[in-house]
Design an enzyme around this catalytic site. Sequence first.
Site, short mmCIF file in Angstrom:
data_model
loop_
_atom_site.label_atom_id
_atom_site.label_comp_id
_atom_site.label_asym_id
_atom_site.label_seq_id
_atom_site.Cartn_x
_atom_site.Cartn_y
_atom_site.Cartn_z
N TYR A 74 -15.72 -1.53 8.75
CA TYR A 74 -13.70 -1.25 8.71
C TYR A 74 -13.00 -1.94 10.51
O TYR A 74 -11.85 -2.00 10.64
CB TYR A 74 -13.34 0.18 8.73
N LYS A 96 -10.83 -4.52 11.86
CA LYS A 96 -9.53 -3.79 12.63
C LYS A 96 -9.26 -5.03 14.22
O LYS A 96 -8.25 -4.84 14.45
CB LYS A 96 -10.08 -2.23 12.71
N LEU A 154 1.40 3.88 -2.26
CA LEU A 154 1.18 4.52 -2.37
C LEU A 154 -0.15 5.12 -1.76
O LEU A 154 -0.94 6.39 -2.45
CB LEU A 154 1.02 4.87 -4.09
N ARG A 164 -0.89 -0.25 -7.97
CA ARG A 164 -1.00 0.14 -9.09
C ARG A 164 0.44 1.09 -9.21
O ARG A 164 1.36 0.80 -7.81
CB ARG A 164 -2.06 1.17 -9.11
N GLY A 182 0.58 -1.26 0.05
CA GLY A 182 -0.08 -0.32 -0.34
C GLY A 182 1.09 1.33 0.03
O GLY A 182 0.81 2.17 0.54
#
Length: 316
Positions: free
Chosen positions: A141, A145, A10, A36, A8
């Site tokens: 989320y 977590k 970016l 990406r 992750g």
Amino acid sequence: MKRILVTGALGQIGSELIVKLRKEYGAEAVIASDIRSVDNEVVHGGPFEILDVTNANQMAAVAQKYNVDTMMHMAALLSARAESNPQLAWNLNMGGLVNALEVAREQKLQFFTPSSIGSFGPDTPKEATPQDTLQRPTTMYGINKVAGELLCDYYHSRFGVDTRGVRFPGLISYVTPPGGGTTDYAVEIYYEALRTGRYTSFIDKGTYMDMMYMPDALQAIVDLMEADPSRLKHRNAFNVTAMSFDPEQIAAEIRKHIPAFELNYQVDPVRQAIAESWPNSIDATAAMREWGFKTTHDLSSMTEDMLQKLRTTIMS
Ligand code: SER
């Protein structure tokens, strides 16, 4: 930490973490990865690999190729995006984490992944939220977590993996915008204050959440990873925070620099409900005691720095 793989890279945290780690440990020692690629410092300033964290074999191969000794797993969907696509959030947030922990177990890596104030729920004590307390989050989320915190504890106790982590509050920075989080208003407000002199908040006045300036968050990651493990009673979910405020307070601080700044409200019921299920302010004393957690920025110094740095970015 001699060779570090970051997933992750970016994203909101990753893009600045990479730059800091490369400064501290050397450009070649930090392998940035993301699903990406873009044309920026993260991709061109050292090793970079395209990596889909839901692909376990690809992740293992990248870790092996660079012979890393540390993994920082940052790839995840934030709270509001997770709420709009809970199935994707489960697959990405949990699937990615399990894959990363397996690579850490097999290749004996030190491991970091962030948890969040989102791991708490409506029945959690709202003020000075203790390190160890009732969590029971009500968002996808938050469920990801809490499960992640427990899974990291499990990989430590069951397999001896050196797992470490913090519960981050809302993180504020002038580099990469967050995207899809509930605390994002506290970043957007600075951009809009400079661009238009006004901001319409999707979080209501009187809604308090913990926040931290990105440089303090990055330092916390490094400090925890470098900490003497014999001092760590907790490992994977240290409460950390620098400040707690509501939209009115951040607006008042901005007005010290931009006196005509206007704040309006158009509350988003989804993100407002998420915010209301989270604590108002958490207690970070366990992190202070066990590994010397500290911060250097409060609301006033952060606001001054944000506006100064963003002014240069926006004008260039
Ligand atoms: N900033 C994050 C979010 O709003 C909190 O972990 O989702």
